[in-house]
Design a protein around this motif. Structure first.
Motif, PDB file in Angstrom:
ATOM      1  N   MET A   1      -3.677   2.588   5.847  1.00  0.00           N
ATOM      2  CA  MET A   1      -2.551   2.207   5.007  1.00  0.00           C
ATOM      3  C   MET A   1      -1.692   3.450   4.794  1.00  0.00           C
ATOM      4  SD  MET A   1      -2.767   0.376   1.293  1.00  0.00           S
ATOM      5  CE  MET A   1      -4.457   0.794   1.243  1.00  0.00           C
ATOM      6  N   ASP A   2      -0.412   3.391   5.140  1.00  0.00           N
ATOM      7  CA  ASP A   2       0.425   4.591   5.035  1.00  0.00           C
ATOM      8  C   ASP A   2       1.172   4.641   3.702  1.00  0.00           C
ATOM      9  OD1 ASP A   2       2.571   2.851   5.269  1.00  0.00           O
ATOM     10  OD2 ASP A   2       2.769   3.143   7.427  1.00  0.00           O
ATOM     11  N   VAL A   3       1.828   5.767   3.477  1.00  0.00           N
ATOM     12  CA  VAL A   3       2.542   6.010   2.219  1.00  0.00           C
ATOM     13  C   VAL A   3       3.661   5.001   2.035  1.00  0.00           C
ATOM     14  CG1 VAL A   3       3.867   7.717   0.921  1.00  0.00           C
ATOM     15  CG2 VAL A   3       1.972   8.448   2.361  1.00  0.00           C
ATOM     16  N   THR A   4       4.313   4.625   3.126  1.00  0.00           N
ATOM     17  CA  THR A   4       5.424   3.663   3.039  1.00  0.00           C
ATOM     18  C   THR A   4       4.944   2.322   2.494  1.00  0.00           C
ATOM     19  OG1 THR A   4       5.730   4.465   5.315  1.00  0.00           O
ATOM     20  CG2 THR A   4       7.522   3.222   4.363  1.00  0.00           C
ATOM     21  N   THR A   5       3.793   1.866   2.997  1.00  0.00           N
ATOM     22  CA  THR A   5       3.247   0.589   2.531  1.00  0.00           C
ATOM     23  C   THR A   5       2.960   0.648   1.045  1.00  0.00           C
ATOM     24  OG1 THR A   5       2.180   0.354   4.681  1.00  0.00           O
ATOM     25  CG2 THR A   5       1.467  -1.147   2.975  1.00  0.00           C
ATOM     26  N   CYS A   6       2.380   1.763   0.597  1.00  0.00           N
ATOM     27  CA  CYS A   6       2.018   1.917  -0.817  1.00  0.00           C
ATOM     28  C   CYS A   6       3.240   1.915  -1.734  1.00  0.00           C
ATOM     29  CB  CYS A   6       1.238   3.210  -1.030  1.00  0.00           C
ATOM     30  SG  CYS A   6      -0.386   3.135  -0.285  1.00  0.00           S
ATOM     31  N   SER A   7       4.381   2.331  -1.211  1.00  0.00           N
ATOM     32  CA  SER A   7       5.582   2.422  -2.049  1.00  0.00           C
ATOM     33  C   SER A   7       6.344   1.099  -2.140  1.00  0.00           C
ATOM     34  CB  SER A   7       6.517   3.521  -1.526  1.00  0.00           C
ATOM     35  OG  SER A   7       6.963   3.167  -0.233  1.00  0.00           O
ATOM     36  N   LEU A   8       5.922   0.091  -1.384  1.00  0.00           N
ATOM     37  CA  LEU A   8       6.590  -1.216  -1.416  1.00  0.00           C
ATOM     38  C   LEU A   8       6.289  -1.961  -2.715  1.00  0.00           C
ATOM     39  CD1 LEU A   8       5.852  -2.436   2.238  1.00  0.00           C
ATOM     40  CD2 LEU A   8       8.014  -1.532   1.359  1.00  0.00           C
ATOM     41  N   THR A   9       7.189  -2.834  -3.120  1.00  0.00           N
ATOM     42  CA  THR A   9       6.955  -3.658  -4.311  1.00  0.00           C
ATOM     43  C   THR A   9       5.945  -4.751  -3.965  1.00  0.00           C
ATOM     44  OG1 THR A   9       8.669  -5.270  -3.766  1.00  0.00           O
ATOM     45  CG2 THR A   9       9.353  -3.325  -5.058  1.00  0.00           C
ATOM     46  N   ASP A  10       5.436  -5.419  -4.991  1.00  0.00           N
ATOM     47  CA  ASP A  10       4.497  -6.525  -4.751  1.00  0.00           C
ATOM     48  C   ASP A  10       5.122  -7.580  -3.852  1.00  0.00           C
ATOM     49  OD1 ASP A  10       2.792  -5.212  -6.449  1.00  0.00           O
ATOM     50  OD2 ASP A  10       2.989  -6.623  -8.115  1.00  0.00           O
ATOM     51  N   ASN A  11       6.364  -7.922  -4.125  1.00  0.00           N
ATOM     52  CA  ASN A  11       7.042  -8.967  -3.349  1.00  0.00           C
ATOM     53  C   ASN A  11       7.185  -8.570  -1.891  1.00  0.00           C
ATOM     54  OD1 ASN A  11       7.256 -10.436  -5.682  1.00  0.00           O
ATOM     55  ND2 ASN A  11       9.346  -9.771  -6.126  1.00  0.00           N
ATOM     56  N   GLU A  12       7.528  -7.302  -1.652  1.00  0.00           N
ATOM     57  CA  GLU A  12       7.660  -6.823  -0.271  1.00  0.00           C
ATOM     58  C   GLU A  12       6.312  -6.842   0.443  1.00  0.00           C
ATOM     59  OE1 GLU A  12      11.436  -3.727  -0.835  1.00  0.00           O
ATOM     60  OE2 GLU A  12       9.388  -3.068  -1.365  1.00  0.00           O
ATOM     61  N   LEU A  13       5.254  -6.492  -0.287  1.00  0.00           N
ATOM     62  CA  LEU A  13       3.912  -6.523   0.308  1.00  0.00           C
ATOM     63  C   LEU A  13       3.497  -7.961   0.630  1.00  0.00           C
ATOM     64  CD1 LEU A  13       2.113  -3.877  -1.939  1.00  0.00           C
ATOM     65  CD2 LEU A  13       2.631  -3.649   0.502  1.00  0.00           C
ATOM     66  N   ILE A  14       3.832  -8.894  -0.248  1.00  0.00           N
ATOM     67  CA  ILE A  14       3.505 -10.304  -0.004  1.00  0.00           C
ATOM     68  C   ILE A  14       4.232 -10.811   1.235  1.00  0.00           C
ATOM     69  CG2 ILE A  14       3.760 -12.661  -0.918  1.00  0.00           C
ATOM     70  CD1 ILE A  14       3.287 -11.334  -3.742  1.00  0.00           C
ATOM     71  N   LEU A  15       5.513 -10.461   1.347  1.00  0.00           N
ATOM     72  CA  LEU A  15       6.285 -10.866   2.540  1.00  0.00           C
ATOM     73  C   LEU A  15       5.680 -10.268   3.801  1.00  0.00           C
ATOM     74  CD1 LEU A  15       9.986 -10.640   1.267  1.00  0.00           C
ATOM     75  CD2 LEU A  15       8.775 -12.692   2.053  1.00  0.00           C
ATOM     76  N   GLY A  16       5.332  -8.989   3.749  1.00  0.00           N
ATOM     77  CA  GLY A  16       4.717  -8.330   4.900  1.00  0.00           C
ATOM     78  C   GLY A  16       3.402  -8.992   5.289  1.00  0.00           C
ATOM     79  N   PHE A  17       2.599  -9.347   4.302  1.00  0.00           N
ATOM     80  CA  PHE A  17       1.328 -10.011   4.563  1.00  0.00           C
ATOM     81  C   PHE A  17       1.556 -11.379   5.199  1.00  0.00           C
ATOM     82  CE2 PHE A  17      -2.149 -12.758   2.724  1.00  0.00           C
ATOM     83  CZ  PHE A  17      -3.106 -12.389   3.649  1.00  0.00           C
ATOM     84  N   LYS A  18       2.562 -12.118   4.692  1.00  0.00           N
ATOM     85  CA  LYS A  18       2.885 -13.436   5.258  1.00  0.00           C
ATOM     86  C   LYS A  18       3.296 -13.327   6.722  1.00  0.00           C
ATOM     87  CE  LYS A  18       4.890 -16.512   1.986  1.00  0.00           C
ATOM     88  NZ  LYS A  18       6.008 -16.810   1.079  1.00  0.00           N
ATOM     89  N   GLU A  19       3.902 -12.187   7.069  1.00  0.00           N
ATOM     90  CA  GLU A  19       4.344 -11.966   8.449  1.00  0.00           C
ATOM     91  C   GLU A  19       3.237 -11.391   9.330  1.00  0.00           C
ATOM     92  OE1 GLU A  19       7.834  -9.563   7.929  1.00  0.00           O
ATOM     93  OE2 GLU A  19       8.939 -11.217   6.994  1.00  0.00           O
ATOM     94  N   GLY A  20       2.029 -11.259   8.760  1.00  0.00           N
ATOM     95  CA  GLY A  20       0.887 -10.839   9.566  1.00  0.00           C
ATOM     96  C   GLY A  20       0.483  -9.381   9.425  1.00  0.00           C
ATOM     97  N   ASP A  21       1.106  -8.629   8.534  1.00  0.00           N
ATOM     98  CA  ASP A  21       0.742  -7.221   8.335  1.00  0.00           C
ATOM     99  C   ASP A  21      -0.355  -7.148   7.267  1.00  0.00           C
ATOM    100  OD1 ASP A  21       0.492  -4.551   7.892  1.00  0.00           O
ATOM    101  OD2 ASP A  21       2.637  -4.147   7.631  1.00  0.00           O
TER     102      ASP A  21
END
Length: 196
Positions: A1-21
Motif C-alpha cells: 500500500m503506497d503513500v498515495t493510497t493512504c492519502s485518499l479520502t474514504d470515498n475515493e478508496l471505496i471507488l478504487g476498491f469498486k474498480e478492482g484496486d
C-alpha cells in the motif's frame, strides 16, 4: 500500500476498491480496524467472539460495496460502526442474553449491554464459586461439614445449630471457624477460587 493510497479520502478508496484496486480496501481496513475492533471487543469482552463479529462486519461491508448497495454519504465509518453494532445485538439475541432496552433518548444501548455483560459475568463467577464451595465442603470432617451445611444452606442460627447437633454454641462456633480455615486451605491446595 503506497503513500498515495493512504492519502485518499474514504470515498475515493471505496471507488478504487469498486474498480478492482484491493489496496484501496486494505487502506480502509487499516484506517478503521482498531476503532471497529475496539468497539466490538469493549461490548462483547471475548476475543474469539469479537474476531468473528469483526470479520462478519467487514464481510458485510465488502458484500454491500461490491453489490452496488452502498450509498456514498461521506459517513463510511458511521455506517461500518452501525453494521458492527447490529451484529453485536444479533449475537446477544442469539445467545438469549439480550437485555430489554427502554425506548428513550437518554438510554444508551451500549451502556445497557455493558451492564448486562457485567451481570452475566457476576452470575457465572457466583455459580462457579458455589460449585467450588460445594466440592470443598464435601472434603471437610463430618462435624464441620454439618455446621457449614446447617448455617449456609439451612440458614440456621448458631443457637439452632447447637441444639440440632447436641453441642454448646461455643462448640458450634468453633467448628464453623475451623471449617472456614479448612475450606481456605483446601481451596489453595486444589487451586480453586472462592471467597469466604
Amino acid at each position: 500500500m503506497d503513500v498515495t493510497t493512504c492519502s485518499l479520502t474514504d470515498n475515493e478508496l471505496i471507488l478504487g476498491f469498486k474498480e478492482g484496486d484491493y489496496s484501496c480496501f486494505e487502506a480502509l481496513l487499516s484506517r478503521y480496524q482498531s476503532k471497529v475492533y475496539g468497539y466490538i471487543f469493549s461490548v462483547v469482552k471475548d476475543k474469539d467472539i469479537a474476531d468473528d463479529i469483526f470479520q462478519d462486519t467487514f464481510y458485510k461491508v465488502v458484500y454491500t460495496i461490491n453489490s452496488g448497495y452502498y450509498k456514498d454519504e461521506n459517513k463510511f465509518i458511521h455506517w461500518v460502526m452501525r453494521i458492527a453494532h447490529n451484529l453485536i445485538v444479533d449475537y446477544f439475541r442469539r445467545i438469549g442474553k439480550m437485555p430489554i432496552v427502554p425506548n428513550r433518548p437518554d438510554c444508551d444501548v451500549v451502556d445497557t449491554l455493558k451492564l448486562h455483560d457485567e451481570n452475566i459475568e457476576k452470575q457465572i463467577m457466583r455459580k462457579q464459586t458455589n460449585a467450588n464451595i460445594r466440592k470443598l465442603v464435601k472434603m471437610l470432617p463430618p462435624e464441620q461439614r454439618r455446621v457449614v451445611i446447617l448455617r449456609h444452606y439451612g440458614r440456621y442460627d448458631f443457637k439452632e445449630i447447637a441444639e440440632k447437633t447436641g453441642v454448646s454454641i461455643n462448640t458450634a462456633l468453633g467448628r464453623m471457624r475451623y471449617a472456614i480455615i479448612n475450606l481456605r486451605r483446601l481451596a489453595r491446595e486444589h487451586n480453586m477460587y472462592v471467597e469466604f
